[in-house]
Design a protein around this motif. Structure first.
Motif, PDB file in Angstrom:
ATOM      1  N   GLY A  50       0.786  -1.225   0.000  1.00 44.07           N
ATOM      2  CA  GLY A  50       0.000   0.000   0.000  1.00 44.07           C
ATOM      3  C   GLY A  50       0.818   1.274   0.000  1.00 44.07           C
ATOM      4  N   GLU A  51       0.125   2.374  -0.284  1.00 38.93           N
ATOM      5  CA  GLU A  51       0.761   3.687  -0.411  1.00 38.93           C
ATOM      6  C   GLU A  51       1.239   4.206   0.949  1.00 38.93           C
ATOM      7  N   HIS A  52       1.970   5.337   0.902  1.00 40.40           N
ATOM      8  CA  HIS A  52       2.623   5.866   2.097  1.00 40.40           C
ATOM      9  C   HIS A  52       1.698   6.740   2.944  1.00 40.40           C
ATOM     10  N   TYR A  53       0.472   6.259   3.171  1.00 39.10           N
ATOM     11  CA  TYR A  53      -0.405   6.690   4.245  1.00 39.10           C
ATOM     12  C   TYR A  53      -1.035   8.075   4.054  1.00 39.10           C
ATOM     13  N   GLY A  54      -0.992   8.631   2.849  1.00 41.07           N
ATOM     14  CA  GLY A  54      -1.544   9.961   2.629  1.00 41.07           C
ATOM     15  C   GLY A  54      -2.827   9.986   1.829  1.00 41.07           C
ATOM     16  N   ALA A  55      -3.507   8.863   1.695  1.00 39.68           N
ATOM     17  CA  ALA A  55      -4.675   8.790   0.812  1.00 39.68           C
ATOM     18  C   ALA A  55      -5.803   9.721   1.233  1.00 39.68           C
ATOM     19  N   VAL A  56      -5.894  10.045   2.508  1.00 41.66           N
ATOM     20  CA  VAL A  56      -6.935  10.954   2.992  1.00 41.66           C
ATOM     21  C   VAL A  56      -6.398  12.368   3.151  1.00 41.66           C
ATOM     22  N   LEU A  57      -5.245  12.525   3.780  1.00 39.54           N
ATOM     23  CA  LEU A  57      -4.763  13.872   4.117  1.00 39.54           C
ATOM     24  C   LEU A  57      -4.188  14.630   2.922  1.00 39.54           C
ATOM     25  N   ALA A 100       3.359  14.118   2.107  1.00 37.98           N
ATOM     26  CA  ALA A 100       3.854  15.495   2.022  1.00 37.98           C
ATOM     27  C   ALA A 100       3.067  16.248   0.958  1.00 37.98           C
ATOM     28  N   PRO A 101       1.818  16.609   1.254  1.00 38.91           N
ATOM     29  CA  PRO A 101       1.002  17.291   0.250  1.00 38.91           C
ATOM     30  C   PRO A 101       1.567  18.665  -0.113  1.00 38.91           C
ATOM     31  N   LYS A 102       1.205  19.122  -1.298  1.00 36.97           N
ATOM     32  CA  LYS A 102       1.633  20.441  -1.747  1.00 36.97           C
ATOM     33  C   LYS A 102       0.982  21.531  -0.897  1.00 36.97           C
ATOM     34  N   PRO A 103       1.529  22.736  -0.897  1.00 38.27           N
ATOM     35  CA  PRO A 103       0.924  23.833  -0.118  1.00 38.27           C
ATOM     36  C   PRO A 103      -0.556  24.009  -0.465  1.00 38.27           C
ATOM     37  N   GLY A 104      -1.356  24.118   0.574  1.00 38.44           N
ATOM     38  CA  GLY A 104      -2.781  24.294   0.386  1.00 38.44           C
ATOM     39  C   GLY A 104      -3.551  23.028   0.096  1.00 38.44           C
ATOM     40  N   ARG A 105      -2.889  21.882   0.089  1.00 40.26           N
ATOM     41  CA  ARG A 105      -3.538  20.605  -0.250  1.00 40.26           C
ATOM     42  C   ARG A 105      -3.493  19.605   0.903  1.00 40.26           C
ATOM     43  N   PHE A 106      -3.282  20.112   2.108  1.00 40.60           N
ATOM     44  CA  PHE A 106      -3.238  19.276   3.314  1.00 40.60           C
ATOM     45  C   PHE A 106      -4.611  19.280   3.975  1.00 40.60           C
ATOM     46  N   ALA A 107      -5.136  18.084   4.255  1.00 46.03           N
ATOM     47  CA  ALA A 107      -6.412  17.934   4.952  1.00 46.03           C
ATOM     48  C   ALA A 107      -6.150  17.426   6.362  1.00 46.03           C
ATOM     49  N   SER A 108      -6.586  18.204   7.339  1.00 48.58           N
ATOM     50  CA  SER A 108      -6.450  17.820   8.739  1.00 48.58           C
ATOM     51  C   SER A 108      -7.836  17.726   9.356  1.00 48.58           C
ATOM     52  N   PRO A 109      -8.025  16.866  10.359  1.00 54.96           N
ATOM     53  CA  PRO A 109      -9.328  16.830  11.027  1.00 54.96           C
ATOM     54  C   PRO A 109      -9.642  18.118  11.778  1.00 54.96           C
ATOM     55  N   TRP A 110      -8.616  18.862  12.185  1.00 48.86           N
ATOM     56  CA  TRP A 110      -8.844  20.155  12.828  1.00 48.86           C
ATOM     57  C   TRP A 110      -9.087  21.227  11.774  1.00 48.86           C
ATOM     58  N   LEU A 111      -9.961  22.147  12.064  1.00 48.23           N
ATOM     59  CA  LEU A 111     -10.374  23.148  11.089  1.00 48.23           C
ATOM     60  C   LEU A 111      -9.272  24.166  10.835  1.00 48.23           C
ATOM     61  N   LEU A 112      -8.984  24.393   9.564  1.00 46.44           N
ATOM     62  CA  LEU A 112      -8.047  25.440   9.152  1.00 46.44           C
ATOM     63  C   LEU A 112      -8.818  26.755   9.128  1.00 46.44           C
ATOM     64  N   VAL A 113      -8.417  27.722   9.934  1.00 49.13           N
ATOM     65  CA  VAL A 113      -9.170  28.974  10.072  1.00 49.13           C
ATOM     66  C   VAL A 113      -8.466  30.171   9.444  1.00 49.13           C
ATOM     67  N   SER A 114      -7.217  30.010   9.019  1.00 47.24           N
ATOM     68  CA  SER A 114      -6.516  31.113   8.365  1.00 47.24           C
ATOM     69  C   SER A 114      -7.014  31.273   6.937  1.00 47.24           C
ATOM     70  N   GLU A 133     -15.768  14.003   5.637  1.00 46.01           N
ATOM     71  CA  GLU A 133     -16.444  13.484   4.454  1.00 46.01           C
ATOM     72  C   GLU A 133     -15.456  12.745   3.559  1.00 46.01           C
ATOM     73  N   ARG A 134     -14.265  13.309   3.390  1.00 52.04           N
ATOM     74  CA  ARG A 134     -13.245  12.646   2.571  1.00 52.04           C
ATOM     75  C   ARG A 134     -12.811  11.333   3.212  1.00 52.04           C
ATOM     76  N   LEU A 135     -12.659  11.313   4.519  1.00 54.91           N
ATOM     77  CA  LEU A 135     -12.291  10.088   5.233  1.00 54.91           C
ATOM     78  C   LEU A 135     -13.367   9.019   5.060  1.00 54.91           C
ATOM     79  N   LYS A 136     -14.623   9.403   5.201  1.00 53.82           N
ATOM     80  CA  LYS A 136     -15.709   8.436   5.040  1.00 53.82           C
ATOM     81  C   LYS A 136     -15.804   7.948   3.599  1.00 53.82           C
ATOM     82  N   GLN A 137     -15.534   8.839   2.660  1.00 55.73           N
ATOM     83  CA  GLN A 137     -15.508   8.414   1.259  1.00 55.73           C
ATOM     84  C   GLN A 137     -14.452   7.337   1.049  1.00 55.73           C
ATOM     85  N   PHE A 138     -13.275   7.530   1.642  1.00 57.25           N
ATOM     86  CA  PHE A 138     -12.205   6.548   1.504  1.00 57.25           C
ATOM     87  C   PHE A 138     -12.612   5.212   2.109  1.00 57.25           C
TER      88      PHE A 138
END
Length: 464
Positions: A50-57, A100-114, A133-138
């Motif tokens: 399997g891939e290196h664990y970034g399929a959701v984030l 290691a997602p590109k800038p602006g392409r990181f998904a965290s369970p905590w809300l990004l407020v900036s 939603e993305r996690l549940k889709q996966f």
């Protein structure tokens, strides 16, 4: 005649993967042998590449293309990290690292407020609905393909650079939490930070309770920075959060690299995983009567052979899970067609996934969950210097694996019966030789001599 069993095995595994979810709940320990799993009513080993664990984030990663490739080979497991941790381009010399997602392409369970263009700031008291939603889709896509997801809640912070970009660092959240060295983040030393971690676990457990193809891993490689008390707290939180919920999920603990003996098992932990594991990781922990997994490989070059033999020897020792870290999966190549070359510290690719499909099919055909050491069956063996023989038996069946050619001989003390046997190339799944034996027990043992083989070989013998 040389024939291929790959197509047959892949078809059987794919048919199993498409089986509907059953009413017997999520993946669990097999009642008849709790060193293995039961999934959707069937005895199960978890085997994958399997891939290196970034399929959701990693928002650029195509989950469907990835899971389609696992299903194509009948592979049934994947790890994914929760987004409480990420890496930077170049971390650990991994090219096109999905963690290691590109800038602006990181998904965290905590809300990004900036706002876009501002330094990232997360709110540790609020959650990102789009992430869940993305996690549940996966998980849904994986469930449809018979793939069990290991959801890693946390990961240790290996260096200051990784801590500098982490949402739990006070520099990156609006809560002022994480004003501490990275080595204290997963230790119970900071009550407010621990409270946010516990709250996230409760939120996650509530969100994911419906899924049957899920188990939780407390932390990736905790032995590099998460203490035992903190791990026990997270495991207890999962159990308590599920107490009033309909489904109860397994919890795994990543115990060590290579091997180690679990002396004081946490009663909330269902099974144990090792990284870069050797067969002794299984035999040293037979006292647990629980599954033992090898859920990360690497750092032994890019060739298939080392990881294929690692998989065979670990699972023939009684392991229940093998997850090869497959660096051919990238955001640009979610179907696993990226070339794997140095300095990337591991292997992977379509050819290796085919080899894992062969392995999974043979172990399933042999029903290894019913097998044990062949102490009474093995009469003798003639091996070339440096090769290893792994052999298992149950009434009416023997499975043997040798990891180095060009050949070997075997004497088996069999009860009188009619048998069919096959010598199989674990690289291709080709049957190198096959035959039948009507054994009347008149001689001391039945003699088997392998055909010539280049790298490794399997013998499967079944009573007719």
């Amino acid at each position: 005649m040389r024939t291929s069993i790959v197509a047959t095995l892949s078809a059987l595994l794919a048919a199993s993967a498409l089986a509907p979810a059953r009413a017997d709940g999520p993946i669990k320990l097999l009642a008849e042998n709790p060193r293995y799993f039961e999934f959707r009513g069937e005895p199960t080993l978890l085997i994958t590449s399997g891939e290196h664990y970034g399929a959701v984030l990693n928002l650029d990663f195509d989950q469907r293309a990835y899971l389609d490739e696992l299903q194509r080979h009948g592979l049934n497991n994947t790890r994914t990290f929760a987004g409480t941790y990420r890496e930077t381009p170049g971390s650990f010399n991994i090219r096109d690292n999905t963690l290691a997602p590109k800038p602006g392409r990181f998904a965290s369970p905590w809300l990004l407020v900036s706002k876009p263009g501002e330094p990232e700031k997360f709110d540790l008291d609020r959650y990102d609905d789009a992430y869940f939603e993305r996690l549940k889709q996966f998980l849904t896509l994986a469930a449809e393909r018979g793939v069990v997801v290991e959801y890693d809640l946390f990961c240790v912070l290996y260096d200051d650079g990784l801590w500098a970009i982490n949402p739990m660092n006070a520099a990156n959240n609006v809560n002022g939490e994480g004003k501490c060295p990275r080595g204290e983040v997963l230790t119970l030393q900071h009550d407010d930070l621990t409270a946010r971690q516990v709250a996230l676990v409760k939120k996650t457990v509530a969100e994911l309770n419906e899924f049957d193809n899920l188990y939780y891993e407390i932390c990736n490689e905790p032995y590099f920075g998460a203490n035992a008390e903190w791990q026990a707290q997270i495991a207890a939180t999962i159990v308590e959060a599920e107490r009033a919920l309909p489904k109860k999920h397994l919890i795994s603990q990543n115990f060590a690299n290579d091997k180690g003996k679990v002396e004081n098992p946490d009663p909330n932990v269902s099974f144990y995983n090792f990284h870069y594991a050797v067969p002794e990781a299984v035999t040293m922990n037979a006292h647990l009567d629980r599954p033992i997994g090898d859920n990360e490989t690497g750092f032994k070059g890019n060739d298939d052979r080392v990881y294929r033999t690692q998989a065979w020897r670990f699972l023939m020792a009684g392991g229940a899970l093998f997850n090869n870290l497959d660096y051919s999966f990238t955001a640009a190549h979610p179907d696993g067609t990226a070339e794997v070359t140095p300095p990337t510290p591991g292997g992977g690719g379509p050819a290796f996934r085919k080899q894992m499909s062969v392995l999974a099919g043979i172990l399933r055909e042999a029903q290894v969950w019913k097998m044990g050491p062949a102490r009474e069956v093995l009469g003798g063996a003639k091996l070339f210097k440096g090769s290893h023989l792994d052999i298992l038996a149950r009434p009416g069946a023997v499975l043997a694996y040798v990891d180095q050619g060009p050949g070997f001989g075997l004497t088996l003390n069999l009860p009188p019966a009619s048998y069919a046997y096959r010598w199989i190339d674990p690289i291709t799944g080709d049957v190198l030789a096959q035959g039948e034996l009507d054994f009347d027990g008149a001689v001391t043992g039945a003699q088997f001599v392998s055909p010539a083989f280049a790298e490794d070989v399997v013998l499967i013998l079944l009573a007719k």
